[in-house]
Design a protein around this motif. Structure first.
Motif, PDB file in Angstrom:
ATOM      1  N   LEU A 135      93.033  24.410  17.149  1.00 52.43           N
ATOM      2  CA  LEU A 135      92.207  26.193  16.745  1.00 52.43           C
ATOM      3  C   LEU A 135      90.899  26.226  17.140  1.00 52.43           C
ATOM      4  N   VAL A 136      90.759  26.792  18.509  1.00 49.41           N
ATOM      5  CA  VAL A 136      89.443  26.889  18.568  1.00 49.41           C
ATOM      6  C   VAL A 136      88.210  27.672  18.392  1.00 49.41           C
ATOM      7  N   ILE A 137      87.566  28.307  17.310  1.00 51.40           N
ATOM      8  CA  ILE A 137      86.732  29.968  17.216  1.00 51.40           C
ATOM      9  C   ILE A 137      84.994  29.314  17.593  1.00 51.40           C
ATOM     10  N   ASN A 138      85.270  30.219  18.560  1.00 54.48           N
ATOM     11  CA  ASN A 138      84.026  30.331  18.694  1.00 54.48           C
ATOM     12  C   ASN A 138      82.923  31.996  18.502  1.00 54.48           C
ATOM     13  N   GLY A 139      81.915  31.552  17.700  1.00 55.14           N
ATOM     14  CA  GLY A 139      81.358  32.629  17.384  1.00 55.14           C
ATOM     15  C   GLY A 139      80.484  33.616  18.281  1.00 55.14           C
ATOM     16  N   GLU A 140      80.025  33.349  19.444  1.00 53.90           N
ATOM     17  CA  GLU A 140      79.144  33.124  19.896  1.00 53.90           C
ATOM     18  C   GLU A 140      80.430  34.373  21.284  1.00 53.90           C
ATOM     19  N   THR A 141      81.440  34.613  21.599  1.00 51.22           N
ATOM     20  CA  THR A 141      82.323  35.608  22.112  1.00 51.22           C
ATOM     21  C   THR A 141      83.305  36.010  21.090  1.00 51.22           C
ATOM     22  N   GLY A 142      83.389  35.024  19.836  1.00 49.80           N
ATOM     23  CA  GLY A 142      83.679  36.459  19.432  1.00 49.80           C
ATOM     24  C   GLY A 142      85.496  36.039  19.078  1.00 49.80           C
ATOM     25  N   GLN A 143      86.081  34.884  19.924  1.00 48.64           N
ATOM     26  CA  GLN A 143      87.116  35.046  20.486  1.00 48.64           C
ATOM     27  C   GLN A 143      87.589  33.735  19.747  1.00 48.64           C
ATOM     28  N   THR A 144      89.033  33.675  19.232  1.00 49.91           N
ATOM     29  CA  THR A 144      89.905  32.484  18.791  1.00 49.91           C
ATOM     30  C   THR A 144      91.061  31.957  19.884  1.00 49.91           C
ATOM     31  N   HIS A 145      90.730  30.840  19.820  1.00 52.46           N
ATOM     32  CA  HIS A 145      91.917  30.375  21.002  1.00 52.46           C
ATOM     33  C   HIS A 145      93.093  28.932  20.345  1.00 52.46           C
ATOM     34  N   TYR A 146      93.775  29.612  20.691  1.00 52.72           N
ATOM     35  CA  TYR A 146      95.021  28.869  19.820  1.00 52.72           C
ATOM     36  C   TYR A 146      96.111  28.638  21.439  1.00 52.72           C
ATOM     37  N   GLY A 147      96.597  27.501  20.649  1.00 48.00           N
ATOM     38  CA  GLY A 147      96.956  26.730  22.429  1.00 48.00           C
ATOM     39  C   GLY A 147      98.511  25.957  21.170  1.00 48.00           C
ATOM     40  N   ASP A 148      99.770  25.926  22.257  1.00 44.51           N
ATOM     41  CA  ASP A 148     100.852  24.980  21.470  1.00 44.51           C
ATOM     42  C   ASP A 148     101.929  24.695  22.185  1.00 44.51           C
ATOM     43  N   SER A 149     101.678  23.154  22.547  1.00 45.27           N
ATOM     44  CA  SER A 149     102.367  22.741  23.493  1.00 45.27           C
ATOM     45  C   SER A 149     103.824  22.900  23.434  1.00 45.27           C
TER      46      SER A 149
END
Length: 184
Positions: A135-149
């Protein structure tokens, strides 16, 4: 250790034995918060690497690499306990106000300093499907990235937890979710 039919294996076994006997088994691994002794690394070759403490080791290594080798000073890596605390606070939101100082501090830092938070999530704590996802939360872009293998969709509970948490730290939560490309 002697296998005359397989000389390549015998060479590899001897080489491995030489490396193993030179390991500083009674010393600790320098970058770890809890100074775990080297001999605990054997868990990485079996099913033991699924434990939170060993995932935390990997996250610590990731943080060190992001800061030192990639020059990313605004990346904050939170260990596995982060999501456990976040889920408990979210589930208790109707009974108590959001007062957790550590969680509040992380959120304020990510939003106010426009940083990036990276963590590992054990979905067993979220939806009883025990495997790890990034889980990656980017405070600059306002995006949260989620990945599931395992190619599973984002669990609604995790999405609600993160959305709720971010809403506690910003007056206008224009927050987007994006897929984190990972390989199987």
């Amino acid at each position: 250790m002697h296998q005359p039919k397989y000389p390549e294996r015998e060479r590899a076994a001897r080489q491995t034995w030489e490396y193993i006997k030179d390991m500083p088994w009674d010393q600790s691994i320098g970058i770890l918060q809890d100074d775990m002794p080297v001999h605990h690394l054997y868990q990485m070759v079996g099913d033991g690497w699924w434990s939170s403490s060993l995932v935390n080791i990997q996250l610590s290594l990731l943080a060190e690499r992001a800061r030192d080798r990639l020059g990313l000073s605004n990346v904050r890596v939170e260990l596995c306990e982060f999501t456990n605390v976040l889920v408990s606070q979210y589930k208790a939101r109707d009974r108590q106000s959001y007062q957790h100082p550590w969680l509040r501090g992380v959120g304020d830092t990510i939003i106010n300093e426009r940083g990036t938070l990276v963590t590992g999530v054990n979905l067993g704590k979220v939806n009883d499907n025990p495997h790890w996802v990034p889980l990656v939360i980017n405070g600059e872009t306002g995006q949260t990235h989620y990945g599931d293998s395992l190619c599973e969709d984002l669990p609604p509970t995790l999405q609600h937890c993160v959305d709720w948490w971010l809403a506690q730290h910003t007056p206008s939560p224009s927050h987007l979710w994006a897929e984190l490309p990972i390989t199987v």
